[in-house]
Design a protein around this motif. Structure first.
Motif, PDB file in Angstrom:
ATOM      1  N   MET A 121       0.843  -1.185   0.000  1.00 13.45           N
ATOM      2  CA  MET A 121       0.000   0.000   0.000  1.00 13.45           C
ATOM      3  C   MET A 121       0.881   1.238   0.000  1.00 13.45           C
ATOM      4  N   GLU A 122       0.478   2.205  -0.771  1.00  9.78           N
ATOM      5  CA  GLU A 122       1.169   3.485  -0.885  1.00  9.78           C
ATOM      6  C   GLU A 122       0.239   4.543  -0.301  1.00  9.78           C
ATOM      7  N   SER A 123       0.793   5.463   0.467  1.00  6.95           N
ATOM      8  CA  SER A 123      -0.024   6.567   0.985  1.00  6.95           C
ATOM      9  C   SER A 123       0.786   7.849   1.000  1.00  6.95           C
ATOM     10  N   ARG A 124       0.077   8.960   0.971  1.00  9.90           N
ATOM     11  CA  ARG A 124       0.744  10.254   0.967  1.00  9.90           C
ATOM     12  C   ARG A 124      -0.206  11.324   1.468  1.00  9.90           C
ATOM     13  N   LYS A 125       0.323  12.243   2.295  1.00  9.73           N
ATOM     14  CA  LYS A 125      -0.456  13.391   2.763  1.00  9.73           C
ATOM     15  C   LYS A 125      -0.184  14.579   1.861  1.00  9.73           C
ATOM     16  N   VAL A 126      -1.250  15.312   1.553  1.00 11.49           N
ATOM     17  CA  VAL A 126      -1.141  16.480   0.683  1.00 11.49           C
ATOM     18  C   VAL A 126      -2.057  17.568   1.236  1.00 11.49           C
TER      19      VAL A 126
ATOM     20  N   LYS B 126       1.967   3.169  -6.704  1.00 13.16           N
ATOM     21  CA  LYS B 126       2.908   4.292  -6.615  1.00 13.16           C
ATOM     22  C   LYS B 126       2.667   5.297  -7.737  1.00 13.16           C
ATOM     23  N   LYS B 127       2.477   4.805  -8.922  1.00 12.52           N
ATOM     24  CA  LYS B 127       2.209   5.686 -10.069  1.00 12.52           C
ATOM     25  C   LYS B 127       0.920   6.477  -9.842  1.00 12.52           C
ATOM     26  N   ALA B 128      -0.095   5.826  -9.310  1.00 14.36           N
ATOM     27  CA  ALA B 128      -1.375   6.495  -9.053  1.00 14.36           C
ATOM     28  C   ALA B 128      -1.201   7.633  -8.052  1.00 14.36           C
ATOM     29  N   ILE B 129      -0.545   7.351  -6.949  1.00 16.37           N
ATOM     30  CA  ILE B 129      -0.343   8.374  -5.916  1.00 16.37           C
ATOM     31  C   ILE B 129       0.514   9.514  -6.450  1.00 16.37           C
ATOM     32  N   ASP B 130       1.558   9.191  -7.198  1.00 15.77           N
ATOM     33  CA  ASP B 130       2.420  10.225  -7.784  1.00 15.77           C
ATOM     34  C   ASP B 130       1.618  11.141  -8.699  1.00 15.77           C
ATOM     35  N   HIS B 131       0.788  10.558  -9.568  1.00 14.79           N
ATOM     36  CA  HIS B 131      -0.004  11.357 -10.508  1.00 14.79           C
ATOM     37  C   HIS B 131      -1.036  12.221  -9.789  1.00 14.79           C
ATOM     38  N   LEU B 132      -1.690  11.661  -8.795  1.00 10.22           N
ATOM     39  CA  LEU B 132      -2.705  12.427  -8.072  1.00 10.22           C
ATOM     40  C   LEU B 132      -2.076  13.550  -7.249  1.00 10.22           C
ATOM     41  N   GLU B 133      -0.922  13.288  -6.666  1.00 17.86           N
ATOM     42  CA  GLU B 133      -0.225  14.347  -5.935  1.00 17.86           C
ATOM     43  C   GLU B 133       0.172  15.470  -6.893  1.00 17.86           C
ATOM     44  N   ASN B 134       0.704  15.101  -8.049  1.00 21.64           N
ATOM     45  CA  ASN B 134       1.083  16.096  -9.048  1.00 21.64           C
ATOM     46  C   ASN B 134      -0.133  16.910  -9.488  1.00 21.64           C
ATOM     47  N   LEU B 135      -1.250  16.247  -9.673  1.00 24.13           N
ATOM     48  CA  LEU B 135      -2.483  16.940 -10.052  1.00 24.13           C
ATOM     49  C   LEU B 135      -2.863  17.965  -8.986  1.00 24.13           C
ATOM     50  N   LEU B 136      -2.864  17.559  -7.733  1.00 28.96           N
ATOM     51  CA  LEU B 136      -3.253  18.464  -6.645  1.00 28.96           C
ATOM     52  C   LEU B 136      -2.287  19.622  -6.466  1.00 28.96           C
ATOM     53  N   ILE B 137      -1.000  19.335  -6.548  1.00 30.01           N
ATOM     54  CA  ILE B 137      -0.001  20.367  -6.269  1.00 30.01           C
ATOM     55  C   ILE B 137       0.251  21.280  -7.467  1.00 30.01           C
TER      56      ILE B 137
ATOM     57  N   ILE C  81      -5.306  16.183   3.210  1.00 28.82           N
ATOM     58  CA  ILE C  81      -5.913  14.890   2.918  1.00 28.82           C
ATOM     59  C   ILE C  81      -4.810  13.842   2.854  1.00 28.82           C
ATOM     60  N   THR C  82      -5.191  12.606   3.056  1.00 29.37           N
ATOM     61  CA  THR C  82      -4.261  11.496   2.868  1.00 29.37           C
ATOM     62  C   THR C  82      -4.813  10.622   1.763  1.00 29.37           C
ATOM     63  N   MET C  83      -3.982  10.326   0.785  1.00 32.56           N
ATOM     64  CA  MET C  83      -4.368   9.458  -0.323  1.00 32.56           C
ATOM     65  C   MET C  83      -3.781   8.073  -0.074  1.00 32.56           C
ATOM     66  N   PHE C  84      -4.566   7.047  -0.370  1.00 32.92           N
ATOM     67  CA  PHE C  84      -4.139   5.661  -0.226  1.00 32.92           C
ATOM     68  C   PHE C  84      -4.374   4.936  -1.542  1.00 32.92           C
ATOM     69  N   ALA C  85      -3.446   4.078  -1.928  1.00 36.43           N
ATOM     70  CA  ALA C  85      -3.631   3.256  -3.127  1.00 36.43           C
ATOM     71  C   ALA C  85      -3.078   1.866  -2.856  1.00 36.43           C
ATOM     72  N   THR C  86      -3.814   0.876  -3.322  1.00 33.86           N
ATOM     73  CA  THR C  86      -3.397  -0.514  -3.197  1.00 33.86           C
ATOM     74  C   THR C  86      -3.612  -1.184  -4.543  1.00 33.86           C
ATOM     75  N   GLY C  87      -2.543  -1.757  -5.094  1.00 30.88           N
ATOM     76  CA  GLY C  87      -2.651  -2.448  -6.372  1.00 30.88           C
ATOM     77  C   GLY C  87      -1.364  -2.360  -7.151  1.00 30.88           C
ATOM     78  N   GLU C  88      -1.412  -2.874  -8.368  1.00 25.65           N
ATOM     79  CA  GLU C  88      -0.193  -2.986  -9.161  1.00 25.65           C
ATOM     80  C   GLU C  88       0.403  -1.652  -9.596  1.00 25.65           C
ATOM     81  N   ASP C  89      -0.405  -0.608  -9.699  1.00 26.00           N
ATOM     82  CA  ASP C  89       0.112   0.703 -10.116  1.00 26.00           C
ATOM     83  C   ASP C  89      -0.044   1.743  -9.004  1.00 26.00           C
TER      84      ASP C  89
END
Length: 90
Positions: free
Chosen positions: A1-6, A71-82, A61-69
């Motif tokens: 699982m990947e997570s990130r606060k933004v 890290k890529k999902a969290i990276d893209h969503l963080e980039n979108l928000l920031i 907010i904290t974003m969570f992602a679980t699955g094969e992509d």
């Protein structure tokens, strides 16, 4: 699982068009993605869920992602928000 606060810094938070863009972006990934604000967690691929969180400017907010992509999902969503949402809606 990947997570990130933004911290959401765009002027209108995740309402209307920014929320729709966030959901569209999240939906491109295979991973299960959710976001959490103040202890309430919703599916990031659901416009109704995102809108129900009431994310405003300055909210963390904290974003969570679980699955094969995850890290890529969290990276893209963080980039979108920031980057993208702040450029268009600040």
């Amino acid at each position: 699982m990947e997570s990130r606060k933004v911290t959401v810094n765009n002027k209108i938070g995740l309402h209307a068009r920014p929320a729709a863009l966030f959901v569209q972006t999240a939906s491109k990934f295979l991973s299960n993605i959710s976001i959490e604000k103040a202890g309430k967690k919703v599916n990031a691929k659901s416009i109704m869920g995102i809108m129900a969180l009431g994310v405003c400017q300055g909210d963390e907010i904290t974003m969570f992602a679980t699955g094969e992509d995850e890290k890529k999902a969290i990276d893209h969503l963080e980039n979108l928000l920031i980057n993208k949402l702040e450029e268009e809606y600040v």
